[in-house]
Design a protein around this motif. Structure first.
Motif, PDB file in Angstrom:
ATOM      1  N   ARG A 180     -50.858  72.297 -44.866  1.00  0.00           N
ATOM      2  CA  ARG A 180     -49.491  72.731 -45.410  1.00  0.00           C
ATOM      3  C   ARG A 180     -48.552  72.770 -44.524  1.00  0.00           C
ATOM      4  O   ARG A 180     -48.769  73.008 -43.445  1.00  0.00           O
ATOM      5  N   LEU A 195     -52.402  83.980 -47.294  1.00  0.00           N
ATOM      6  CA  LEU A 195     -51.087  83.471 -46.912  1.00  0.00           C
ATOM      7  C   LEU A 195     -51.181  82.368 -45.957  1.00  0.00           C
ATOM      8  O   LEU A 195     -50.639  81.051 -46.164  1.00  0.00           O
ATOM      9  N   ASP A 196     -51.988  82.629 -44.929  1.00  0.00           N
ATOM     10  CA  ASP A 196     -52.316  81.602 -44.231  1.00  0.00           C
ATOM     11  C   ASP A 196     -52.589  80.425 -44.385  1.00  0.00           C
ATOM     12  O   ASP A 196     -52.666  78.949 -44.099  1.00  0.00           O
ATOM     13  N   ASP A 246     -52.225  79.040 -47.096  1.00  0.00           N
ATOM     14  CA  ASP A 246     -50.877  78.357 -47.923  1.00  0.00           C
ATOM     15  C   ASP A 246     -49.912  77.988 -46.533  1.00  0.00           C
ATOM     16  O   ASP A 246     -48.837  77.457 -47.157  1.00  0.00           O
ATOM     17  N   VAL A 261     -48.639  79.964 -44.769  1.00  0.00           N
ATOM     18  CA  VAL A 261     -47.320  80.775 -44.258  1.00  0.00           C
ATOM     19  C   VAL A 261     -47.963  81.841 -43.417  1.00  0.00           C
ATOM     20  O   VAL A 261     -48.838  82.418 -43.544  1.00  0.00           O
ATOM     21  N   GLU A 302     -38.285  78.420 -48.463  1.00  0.00           N
ATOM     22  CA  GLU A 302     -39.626  79.054 -47.823  1.00  0.00           C
ATOM     23  C   GLU A 302     -39.707  80.418 -48.303  1.00  0.00           C
ATOM     24  O   GLU A 302     -40.905  80.981 -48.417  1.00  0.00           O
ATOM     25  N   VAL A 304     -41.784  79.820 -51.328  1.00  0.00           N
ATOM     26  CA  VAL A 304     -43.237  79.405 -51.153  1.00  0.00           C
ATOM     27  C   VAL A 304     -44.094  80.792 -50.802  1.00  0.00           C
ATOM     28  O   VAL A 304     -45.058  81.102 -51.298  1.00  0.00           O
ATOM     29  N   LEU A 305     -43.279  81.664 -49.840  1.00  0.00           N
ATOM     30  CA  LEU A 305     -43.668  83.128 -49.739  1.00  0.00           C
ATOM     31  C   LEU A 305     -44.273  83.653 -50.927  1.00  0.00           C
ATOM     32  O   LEU A 305     -44.988  84.286 -51.329  1.00  0.00           O
ATOM     33  N   ARG A 347     -44.564  82.698 -54.098  1.00  0.00           N
ATOM     34  CA  ARG A 347     -45.424  82.012 -54.950  1.00  0.00           C
ATOM     35  C   ARG A 347     -46.979  82.190 -54.324  1.00  0.00           C
ATOM     36  O   ARG A 347     -47.836  82.488 -55.143  1.00  0.00           O
ATOM     37  N   SER A 348     -46.912  82.149 -53.127  1.00  0.00           N
ATOM     38  CA  SER A 348     -48.278  82.596 -52.224  1.00  0.00           C
ATOM     39  C   SER A 348     -48.705  83.931 -52.553  1.00  0.00           C
ATOM     40  O   SER A 348     -50.002  84.225 -52.705  1.00  0.00           O
ATOM     41  N   ARG A 360     -50.073  84.351 -56.056  1.00  0.00           N
ATOM     42  CA  ARG A 360     -51.417  83.853 -55.921  1.00  0.00           C
ATOM     43  C   ARG A 360     -52.426  84.848 -55.445  1.00  0.00           C
ATOM     44  O   ARG A 360     -53.547  85.086 -56.420  1.00  0.00           O
ATOM     45  N   VAL A 361     -52.016  85.399 -54.319  1.00  0.00           N
ATOM     46  CA  VAL A 361     -53.143  86.353 -53.822  1.00  0.00           C
ATOM     47  C   VAL A 361     -53.093  87.435 -54.916  1.00  0.00           C
ATOM     48  O   VAL A 361     -54.295  87.968 -55.040  1.00  0.00           O
TER      49      VAL A 361
END
Ligand code: PLP
Length: 406
Positions: free
Chosen positions: A23, A351-352, A354, A356, A390, A393-394, A396-397, A400-401
């Motif tokens: 990613r 997160l990693d 993804d 991030v 970004e 992205v953070l 959304r990630s 997801r978590v």
């Protein structure tokens, strides 16, 4: 102010164009260390490819040039800190070494039994432990100003803890764990009025806004090169020259001496007094390249980061179960948070995946975490090269978590 062209700035940082775990890298661990622009990478390469020599006392051309570049770097650091005179700028390994130097050397000269050292609950371990060691040696006491639930230093409490026993107040300009910007000039004024010396840990301030040491009025200011877009292994301690000259050497050996004789040795004044041995020549030159790159951007970079902070705060508030830790009105772009039902380390690991990169844990601020009743937090820390995309992205990630762990 010209519009801030974040896309152009990002092209200056090669690592930002890379991928991790398949990613695109979203690097949000800038409070731990910043990324380096090509200006620094190329300057280091040129130094080692064409200019490398030891500094001071060399009579050959390369040594003269390396000495000129090293001393010119000191001048760049002085300009960065708003200083006219570079003499108080001592090159050290980083903020940690700068604080250790003051705690050890200034402490040996000034701390006595019954004296007090005033810190705050916001401090990084680097601005706690050296003072504990110095206090123990002298029979002095560490006194700690509390923080408010929003993560600000409790200023009335700070004021009331100052007394004729306070020999020094040492506090951060900006909290690495929460992003709080402390009223450093006001805290300095209060401490000086009580007769105390003042050390400011500027590690997290230097990369985010213009630091004006004379306006702060402090006696010592430290920061690390690697958090300010420069190389690791180099940092700066600024001290009032008259204070530095009166302090005993921290380390001894070559370069810091005036005359060596087995009957007795005399020492030079600052800054050489505190730069024993061959210094980190390339580090200082690389740091100057970083500051030369950063200084013209500083104002626009700060405005862009404040935009990122506002957007990220709003967006993350909308993530279910997420609580932001540290809500001071004056902050740099650092967001510490907890996510209900998820350990901060798990948040960081997920997160990693993804791409991030954030930091999790106590952020070298165990006493602060304890005062909030937390073992740790997850922390996203931004730099001027980060983008609103970004932030998304953070968020959304994190959503997801949240779905995976709820
Ligand atoms: N002070 C603060 C506020 C920090 O954030 C840090 C590093 O995270 C330090 C001191 C120590 O800096 P260094 O490890 O570069 O010496």
């Amino acid at each position: 102010m010209p519009a801030f062209d974040v896309a152009a700035v990002r092209r200056d940082f090669p690592i930002l164009g890379t991928s991790v775990r398949g990613r695109p890298l979203v690097y949000l661990d800038n409070a731990a260390t910043s990324q380096k622009p090509l200006a620094v990478i190329r300057r280091l390469e040129r130094y080692y490819a064409q200019e490398n020599a030891n500094v001071h006392r060399g009579v050959h051309l390369l040594s003269e040039q390396a000495t000129a570049a090293y001393e010119s770097a000191r001048g760049t650091v002085a300009a960065f800190l708003g200083l006219k005179d570079a003499r108080g700028c001592v090159f050290v390994r980083g903020a940690t070494e700068g604080i250790n130097l003051v705690a050890e050397s200034w402490g040996r000269a000034h701390l006595r039994a019954g004296d007090e050292i005033l810190l705050t609950h916001l401090e990084h371990h680097a601005n706690i432990v050296p003072w504990q060691v110095a206090a123990e040696r002298a029979g002095a006491r560490v006194v700690v100003a509390p923080v408010t639930p929003r993560g600000e230093v409790d200023l009335p409490a700070f004021r009331s803890l100052l007394s004729p026993r306070t020999r020094i107040a040492a506090f951060s300009h900006v909290s690495n764990a929460l992003g709080t910007v402390n009223p450093a000039a006001e805290m300095t004024r209060l401490a000086k009025a009580a007769g105390a010396a003042v050390l400011i840990d500027g590690c997290q301030a230097a990369a985010h806004f213009k630091v004006d040491v004379p306006a702060l009025g402090c006696d010592f200011y430290v920061f690390s090169g690697h958090k300010t877009f420069g190389p690791t292994g180099i940092g700066v301690l600024w001290g009032r020259p008259e204070l530095l000259d009166a302090m005993p050497p921290y380390q001894s050996g070559g370069d810091m001496i005036r005359k060596v004789d087995f009957a007795g040795t005399t020492f030079r004044e600052a800054p050489e007094r505190f730069e024993a041995g061959t210094p980190d020549i390339s580090g200082a030159i690389g740091l100057a390249a970083a500051l030369d790159y950063f200084m013209p951007l500083q104002a626009a970079a700060h405005a862009h980061e404040q935009e990122l902070l506002a957007a990220a705060t709003e967006r993350l508030k909308g993530v279910k179960g997420l609580t932001i830790v540290g809500q001071a009105p004056e902050k740099v772009a650092v967001l510490s948070f907890t996510l209900e039902g998820a350990h901060p380390h798990d948040v960081g690991t997920l997160l990693d995946a993804d791409g991030v990169a954030i930091r999790t844990g106590h952020h070298c601020c165990m006493p602060l975490m304890k005062s909030f009743g937390l073992a740790g937090t997850a922390r996203a820390s931004f730099a001027f090269y980060n983008t609103l995309e970004e932030v998304e992205v953070l968020a959304r990630s994190l959503e997801r978590v949240r779905k995976m762990t709820a």
